[in-house]
Design an enzyme around this catalytic site. Sequence first.
Site, PDB file in Angstrom:
ATOM      1  N   SER A 175     -48.114 -13.218 -16.646  1.00  0.00           N
ATOM      2  CA  SER A 175     -47.497 -14.019 -15.581  1.00  0.00           C
ATOM      3  C   SER A 175     -47.075 -13.149 -14.398  1.00  0.00           C
ATOM      4  O   SER A 175     -46.870 -13.660 -13.291  1.00  0.00           O
ATOM      5  CB  SER A 175     -46.291 -14.786 -16.118  1.00  0.00           C
ATOM      6  OG  SER A 175     -45.286 -13.912 -16.581  1.00  0.00           O
TER       7      SER A 175
ATOM      8  N   SER B 191     -45.742   0.520 -24.308  1.00  0.00           N
ATOM      9  CA  SER B 191     -44.395   0.948 -24.664  1.00  0.00           C
ATOM     10  C   SER B 191     -43.639   1.269 -23.381  1.00  0.00           C
ATOM     11  O   SER B 191     -43.648   0.485 -22.434  1.00  0.00           O
ATOM     12  CB  SER B 191     -44.459   2.149 -25.614  1.00  0.00           C
ATOM     13  OG  SER B 191     -43.178   2.607 -25.955  1.00  0.00           O
TER      14      SER B 191
ATOM     15  N   TYR C 223     -32.913  -1.972 -25.773  1.00  0.00           N
ATOM     16  CA  TYR C 223     -34.298  -1.849 -25.309  1.00  0.00           C
ATOM     17  C   TYR C 223     -34.949  -0.606 -25.903  1.00  0.00           C
ATOM     18  O   TYR C 223     -36.099  -0.650 -26.356  1.00  0.00           O
ATOM     19  CB  TYR C 223     -34.319  -1.793 -23.782  1.00  0.00           C
ATOM     20  CG  TYR C 223     -35.701  -1.682 -23.185  1.00  0.00           C
ATOM     21  CD1 TYR C 223     -36.611  -2.726 -23.293  1.00  0.00           C
ATOM     22  CD2 TYR C 223     -36.095  -0.538 -22.489  1.00  0.00           C
ATOM     23  CE1 TYR C 223     -37.882  -2.632 -22.736  1.00  0.00           C
ATOM     24  CE2 TYR C 223     -37.355  -0.435 -21.929  1.00  0.00           C
ATOM     25  CZ  TYR C 223     -38.245  -1.481 -22.057  1.00  0.00           C
ATOM     26  OH  TYR C 223     -39.502  -1.386 -21.511  1.00  0.00           O
TER      27      TYR C 223
ATOM     28  N   LYS D 147     -38.512  -0.242 -28.179  1.00  0.00           N
ATOM     29  CA  LYS D 147     -39.651   0.585 -27.813  1.00  0.00           C
ATOM     30  C   LYS D 147     -39.834   1.768 -28.759  1.00  0.00           C
ATOM     31  O   LYS D 147     -40.967   2.171 -29.033  1.00  0.00           O
ATOM     32  CB  LYS D 147     -39.499   1.070 -26.362  1.00  0.00           C
ATOM     33  CG  LYS D 147     -39.645  -0.049 -25.336  1.00  0.00           C
ATOM     34  CD  LYS D 147     -40.977  -0.782 -25.462  1.00  0.00           C
ATOM     35  CE  LYS D 147     -41.190  -1.797 -24.358  1.00  0.00           C
ATOM     36  NZ  LYS D 147     -42.478  -2.525 -24.485  1.00  0.00           N
TER      37      LYS D 147
END
Length: 283
Positions: free
Chosen positions: A10, A137, A151, A155
Amino acid sequence: MKTILITGCSSGFGYMAAKYLAEKGHHVIASMRNVNGKNAGPAGELLEFGSKNKLKLEVLDLDVTSDESVKAAAEKLPGVDVLINNAGYGYGGAVEAFAPGSVLAQLDLNIVGTVRAAQMVLPGMRAKKSGLIIQVSSVAGRGAFPGWAVYNASKWGLEGLSEGMRYELAPLGIDVAIVEPGPFETKFLENMVPAGQEEIAEVYGHVNEFNMNFVSNVKSLFADENAPTDPMLIVKIFEDLIDAEPGSRPLRTIGGLDFGMQKINDVTEPVRKEILAGMGLSE
């Protein structure tokens, strides 16, 4: 020509990669959630771009956090040669200020979502004994910062998952490669989800101050013509990995501002290979 499935198209890397790789002659399946709702705009733009330029570019409704959506999308997929696991976003703030459900949502999208997508394409890749999975990543998967821990966890987890998958799939003729972008002007920073428990978040003024300064400094670099902040750098890395000889693709590739994380990769890569050799394994 390869058939390439890209998640999270998107905006950002996914959107740009879908257009670029289609222009290069590949059959691109650009996936995103809510193609008839919130993301109707970018979905329509990609379809129009493909039609106008007579490209093999299609859009697929896919929410990688939904088992039902993945199952429905899988039934529409042709054989896929390359999967680019790009869908993801970040949660920012002090760990204490996050509800456990928010932490689970971050891990579900950035880790489990890539598993759901991989499981869609792996049966076909195994049957052909060839394929490539690119896991997007971050440099935040190689280091940690205050306010980014949730976060970071997603990752770092993706890094371990991807490295383990690489060893599992290499004997089956399937490559797994990790791409680690630094910050780019893709609205990622603006779209980060803040910690929900505001009263607790206010206690961590030092964390909020660090993040404000960090974001401000990074945004100033976006205006520097000499800084590596063009998102096409990452798209070109995707292309290089796709075009590379099977079995020769590097495990990790950093692109953009690396904040010194490239040194971690440079130091650990020989050690990783030494450990593999000691276990009687090779890539």
